[in-house]
Design a protein around this motif. Structure first.
Motif, PDB file in Angstrom:
ATOM      1  N   ALA A   1       0.835  -1.202   0.000  1.00  0.00           N
ATOM      2  CA  ALA A   1       0.000   0.000   0.000  1.00  0.00           C
ATOM      3  C   ALA A   1       0.870   1.253   0.000  1.00  0.00           C
ATOM      4  O   ALA A   1       0.597   2.207  -0.730  1.00  0.00           O
ATOM      5  N   ILE A   2       1.927   1.256   0.783  1.00  0.00           N
ATOM      6  CA  ILE A   2       2.844   2.399   0.826  1.00  0.00           C
ATOM      7  C   ILE A   2       3.517   2.587  -0.531  1.00  0.00           C
ATOM      8  O   ILE A   2       3.631   3.714  -1.031  1.00  0.00           O
ATOM      9  N   ILE A   3       3.941   1.494  -1.153  1.00  0.00           N
ATOM     10  CA  ILE A   3       4.574   1.580  -2.473  1.00  0.00           C
ATOM     11  C   ILE A   3       3.609   2.168  -3.499  1.00  0.00           C
ATOM     12  O   ILE A   3       3.975   3.042  -4.288  1.00  0.00           O
ATOM     13  N   LEU A   4       2.369   1.707  -3.500  1.00  0.00           N
ATOM     14  CA  LEU A   4       1.384   2.210  -4.466  1.00  0.00           C
ATOM     15  C   LEU A   4       1.052   3.680  -4.237  1.00  0.00           C
ATOM     16  O   LEU A   4       0.896   4.447  -5.187  1.00  0.00           O
ATOM     17  N   ILE A   5       0.983   4.093  -2.977  1.00  0.00           N
ATOM     18  CA  ILE A   5       0.734   5.509  -2.676  1.00  0.00           C
ATOM     19  C   ILE A   5       1.908   6.364  -3.159  1.00  0.00           C
ATOM     20  O   ILE A   5       1.706   7.432  -3.747  1.00  0.00           O
ATOM     21  N   LYS A   6       3.125   5.900  -2.943  1.00  0.00           N
ATOM     22  CA  LYS A   6       4.301   6.641  -3.414  1.00  0.00           C
ATOM     23  C   LYS A   6       4.311   6.751  -4.933  1.00  0.00           C
ATOM     24  O   LYS A   6       4.620   7.814  -5.491  1.00  0.00           O
ATOM     25  N   LEU A   7       4.006   5.666  -5.619  1.00  0.00           N
ATOM     26  CA  LEU A   7       3.964   5.711  -7.081  1.00  0.00           C
ATOM     27  C   LEU A   7       2.893   6.672  -7.574  1.00  0.00           C
ATOM     28  O   LEU A   7       3.090   7.398  -8.549  1.00  0.00           O
ATOM     29  N   PHE A   8       1.748   6.695  -6.905  1.00  0.00           N
ATOM     30  CA  PHE A   8       0.691   7.638  -7.257  1.00  0.00           C
ATOM     31  C   PHE A   8       1.185   9.069  -7.110  1.00  0.00           C
ATOM     32  O   PHE A   8       1.004   9.897  -8.007  1.00  0.00           O
ATOM     33  N   ILE A   9       1.834   9.352  -6.006  1.00  0.00           N
ATOM     34  CA  ILE A   9       2.353  10.704  -5.772  1.00  0.00           C
ATOM     35  C   ILE A   9       3.396  11.062  -6.829  1.00  0.00           C
ATOM     36  O   ILE A   9       3.371  12.151  -7.398  1.00  0.00           O
ATOM     37  N   ILE A  10       4.306  10.155  -7.119  1.00  0.00           N
ATOM     38  CA  ILE A  10       5.364  10.445  -8.076  1.00  0.00           C
ATOM     39  C   ILE A  10       4.806  10.715  -9.465  1.00  0.00           C
ATOM     40  O   ILE A  10       5.148  11.700 -10.108  1.00  0.00           O
ATOM     41  N   PHE A  11       3.933   9.840  -9.949  1.00  0.00           N
ATOM     42  CA  PHE A  11       3.510   9.930 -11.335  1.00  0.00           C
ATOM     43  C   PHE A  11       2.317  10.844 -11.570  1.00  0.00           C
ATOM     44  O   PHE A  11       2.159  11.358 -12.665  1.00  0.00           O
ATOM     45  N   VAL A  12       1.481  11.077 -10.588  1.00  0.00           N
ATOM     46  CA  VAL A  12       0.301  11.904 -10.810  1.00  0.00           C
ATOM     47  C   VAL A  12       0.482  13.300 -10.240  1.00  0.00           C
ATOM     48  O   VAL A  12       0.370  14.292 -10.957  1.00  0.00           O
ATOM     49  N   VAL A  13       0.760  13.386  -8.968  1.00  0.00           N
ATOM     50  CA  VAL A  13       0.827  14.693  -8.313  1.00  0.00           C
ATOM     51  C   VAL A  13       1.994  15.516  -8.845  1.00  0.00           C
ATOM     52  O   VAL A  13       1.830  16.689  -9.200  1.00  0.00           O
ATOM     53  N   LEU A  14       3.172  14.933  -8.939  1.00  0.00           N
ATOM     54  CA  LEU A  14       4.321  15.682  -9.441  1.00  0.00           C
ATOM     55  C   LEU A  14       4.133  16.084 -10.896  1.00  0.00           C
ATOM     56  O   LEU A  14       4.536  17.170 -11.300  1.00  0.00           O
ATOM     57  N   LYS A  15       3.524  15.222 -11.690  1.00  0.00           N
ATOM     58  CA  LYS A  15       3.275  15.545 -13.105  1.00  0.00           C
ATOM     59  C   LYS A  15       2.348  16.749 -13.209  1.00  0.00           C
ATOM     60  O   LYS A  15       2.567  17.645 -14.019  1.00  0.00           O
ATOM     61  N   LEU A  16       1.314  16.782 -12.401  1.00  0.00           N
ATOM     62  CA  LEU A  16       0.349  17.878 -12.474  1.00  0.00           C
ATOM     63  C   LEU A  16       0.949  19.216 -12.072  1.00  0.00           C
ATOM     64  O   LEU A  16       0.677  20.243 -12.694  1.00  0.00           O
ATOM     65  N   PHE A  17       1.765  19.222 -11.037  1.00  0.00           N
ATOM     66  CA  PHE A  17       2.235  20.483 -10.493  1.00  0.00           C
ATOM     67  C   PHE A  17       3.608  20.929 -10.993  1.00  0.00           C
ATOM     68  O   PHE A  17       3.882  22.121 -11.052  1.00  0.00           O
ATOM     69  N   PHE A  18       4.482  20.009 -11.335  1.00  0.00           N
ATOM     70  CA  PHE A  18       5.846  20.387 -11.657  1.00  0.00           C
ATOM     71  C   PHE A  18       6.241  20.183 -13.112  1.00  0.00           C
ATOM     72  O   PHE A  18       7.282  20.651 -13.532  1.00  0.00           O
ATOM     73  N   PHE A  19       5.439  19.467 -13.873  1.00  0.00           N
ATOM     74  CA  PHE A  19       5.775  19.213 -15.266  1.00  0.00           C
ATOM     75  C   PHE A  19       4.600  19.601 -16.160  1.00  0.00           C
ATOM     76  O   PHE A  19       3.855  18.745 -16.627  1.00  0.00           O
ATOM     77  N   PRO A  20       4.427  20.889 -16.420  1.00  0.00           N
ATOM     78  CA  PRO A  20       3.307  21.312 -17.272  1.00  0.00           C
ATOM     79  C   PRO A  20       3.528  20.861 -18.720  1.00  0.00           C
ATOM     80  O   PRO A  20       4.642  20.537 -19.120  1.00  0.00           O
ATOM     81  N   ASP A  21       2.473  20.887 -19.497  1.00  0.00           N
ATOM     82  CA  ASP A  21       2.558  20.476 -20.902  1.00  0.00           C
ATOM     83  C   ASP A  21       3.139  21.639 -21.706  1.00  0.00           C
ATOM     84  O   ASP A  21       2.425  22.496 -22.219  1.00  0.00           O
ATOM     85  N   PHE A  22       4.453  21.667 -21.818  1.00  0.00           N
ATOM     86  CA  PHE A  22       5.171  22.751 -22.472  1.00  0.00           C
ATOM     87  C   PHE A  22       4.803  22.852 -23.941  1.00  0.00           C
ATOM     88  O   PHE A  22       4.614  23.935 -24.480  1.00  0.00           O
ATOM     89  N   LEU A  23       4.697  21.733 -24.606  1.00  0.00           N
ATOM     90  CA  LEU A  23       4.438  21.721 -26.041  1.00  0.00           C
ATOM     91  C   LEU A  23       3.060  22.291 -26.357  1.00  0.00           C
ATOM     92  O   LEU A  23       2.900  23.050 -27.310  1.00  0.00           O
ATOM     93  N   LYS A  24       2.075  21.949 -25.561  1.00  0.00           N
ATOM     94  CA  LYS A  24       0.720  22.428 -25.809  1.00  0.00           C
ATOM     95  C   LYS A  24       0.628  23.949 -25.624  1.00  0.00           C
ATOM     96  O   LYS A  24      -0.072  24.628 -26.363  1.00  0.00           O
ATOM     97  N   THR A  25       1.373  24.497 -24.678  1.00  0.00           N
ATOM     98  CA  THR A  25       1.303  25.936 -24.428  1.00  0.00           C
ATOM     99  C   THR A  25       2.097  26.749 -25.437  1.00  0.00           C
ATOM    100  O   THR A  25       1.808  27.915 -25.652  1.00  0.00           O
ATOM    101  N   HIS A  26       3.093  26.166 -26.085  1.00  0.00           N
ATOM    102  CA  HIS A  26       3.938  26.920 -27.005  1.00  0.00           C
ATOM    103  C   HIS A  26       3.686  26.642 -28.482  1.00  0.00           C
ATOM    104  O   HIS A  26       4.055  27.430 -29.330  1.00  0.00           O
TER     105      HIS A  26
END
Length: 73
Positions: A29-54
């Motif tokens: 459960a801890i591993i799955l929560i960490k993977l969720f945070i890494i791939f979903v939360v960080l993607k949303l807040f720290f890696f915007p869709d640069f190509l779509k905006t430019h």
């Protein structure tokens, strides 16, 4: 040995192993929560869709232009 028998044995091996876990379930459960945070939360807040905006809908042309500019410099 038939394939069905082999896959059945493998399935039951893992099924019985996960069913009898106590601490392992918590760790998974801890591993799955960490993977969720890494791939979903960080993607949303720290890696915007640069190509779509430019690129304004012309992504292939924008990428080609940027690559050619990098090659020329």
């Amino acid at each position: 040995m038939s394939k069905n028998n082999f896959f059945s044995k493998v399935f039951h091996l893992y099924y019985d192993g996960f069913r009898s876990m106590t601490l392992g379930k918590t760790l998974w459960a801890i591993i799955l929560i960490k993977l969720f945070i890494i791939f979903v939360v960080l993607k949303l807040f720290f890696f915007p869709d640069f190509l779509k905006t430019h690129a304004d809908g012309n992504e292939p042309e924008y990428v080609a232009k940027q690559l050619l500019e990098d090659v020329e410099h």
